[in-house]
Design an enzyme around this catalytic site. Structure first.
Site, mmCIF file in Angstrom:
data_model
loop_
_atom_site.group_PDB
_atom_site.id
_atom_site.type_symbol
_atom_site.label_atom_id
_atom_site.label_comp_id
_atom_site.label_asym_id
_atom_site.label_seq_id
_atom_site.Cartn_x
_atom_site.Cartn_y
_atom_site.Cartn_z
ATOM 1 C CG ASP A 4 -1.899 -1.089 1.255
ATOM 2 O OD1 ASP A 4 -2.205 -1.607 0.166
ATOM 3 O OD2 ASP A 4 -2.363 -1.442 2.356
HETATM 4 N N1 URA Z 1 -1.443 -6.049 3.667
HETATM 5 C C1 URA Z 1 -1.912 -4.778 3.659
HETATM 6 O O1 URA Z 1 -2.944 -4.501 4.250
HETATM 7 N N2 URA Z 1 -1.217 -3.847 2.988
HETATM 8 C C2 URA Z 1 -0.072 -4.096 2.338
HETATM 9 O O2 URA Z 1 0.504 -3.191 1.755
HETATM 10 C C3 URA Z 1 0.416 -5.410 2.339
HETATM 11 C C4 URA Z 1 -0.291 -6.375 3.013
#
Ligand code: URA
Length: 252
Positions: free
Chosen positions: A106
């Site tokens: 993310d």
């Molecule tokens: N899980 C998440 O919620 N975000 C990420 O970036 C990776 C795994």
């Protein structure tokens, strides 16, 4: 250029898997400088030898694997009109190599991001069937308790999906949570959604490992390094679902 196995050279061009190359070699459809290849393991120089499969010349590209310590605020994408992307952090010559992230992080998450220009490799890393373990350090709102570990081990039920069993190792038992989370699937916002389902929303998320490949903590946020093929393959090392060694620093 060093000599390489024929199946590796051809597979790196993206169209055929190594198994398909072996099959075509058996059928006499792979030519090296006009002569049929004897085996898929035969060596060739991809910069000098002319290799053709079923009448088409193979356009060779050097396979690259990059480990990046993704900083917060950067998209794990190749381009974006508004935000800066992981590709923007690489020098110009690397931006022309066809690299893309093998697995998302993310925008606000940090840590290990793998980039490659090898579609077959990326597929092996990402595909749900590979069950590659990913390890995250999380900080959460709300205190983490032992029953949360058991819920994770059973597999969290989300509104639209049943998660596979996951690991939760609590590092701080009082106040806001600090923990290591290990998952072997990579659905959108997976860790955040799992922790929210435990009433402990994620405040900070850092990926520490993908399979047997651990983030090099010497890399400051935004820094990156090229990996050798052996390092890249360590993602698939059996038994790599282990916990973070104590020595791994959790510095942001
Ligand atoms: N899980 C998440 O919620 N975000 C990420 O970036 C990776 C795994």
């Amino acid at each position: 250029m060093a000599l390489q196995r024929l199946d590796k050279i051809i597979a790196s061009a993206g169209r055929y898997s190594r198994r398909e190359v072996a099959e075509r070699v058996r059928r006499g459809e792979v030519l090296v400088n006009g002569a049929p290849a004897r085996t898929a393991a035969q060596k060739a120089d991809p910069e000098v030898d002319v290799i053709a499969v079923s009448g088409e010349t193979v356009v060779w590209k050097a396979v690259r694997w990059i480990m990046m310590n993704k900083p917060s605020g950067v998209l794990s994408a190749t381009e974006d009109r508004r935000d800066s992307t992981a590709l923007d952090l690489l020098p110009e010559e690397y931006r022309r190599m066809g690299l893309f992230p093998a697995g998302r992080l993310d925008k606000d998450a940090v840590g290990l991001l793998l980039l490659t220009n090898d579609g077959t490799y990326a597929h092996r890393v990402i595909s749900p069937g590979s069950h590659v373990w990913k390890e995250y350090y999380v900080e959460t709102e709300g205190t983490l308790r032992p029953e949360h570990c058991r819920e994770m081990e059973r597999g969290i039920r989300l509104k639209d999906m049943q998660c596979l069993p996951a690991g939760l190792e609590i590092l701080q038992t009082e106040g806001p949570g600090k923990a290591l989370v290990t998952v072997r699937e990579g659905k959108f916002h997976q860790v955040k959604r799992m922790m929210a389902a435990l009433n402990c929303p994620v405040l900070f998320l850092k990926r520490l490992a993908i399979g047997g490949l651990r983030l090099d903590e010497a890399l400051a946020p935004g820094q990156w390094k090229e990996l050798t093929e052996e390092e890249a393959e360590s993602v698939f090392r059996p038994g790599s679902e282990g916990k973070t060694p104590d020595a791994v620093k959790l510095n942001k």
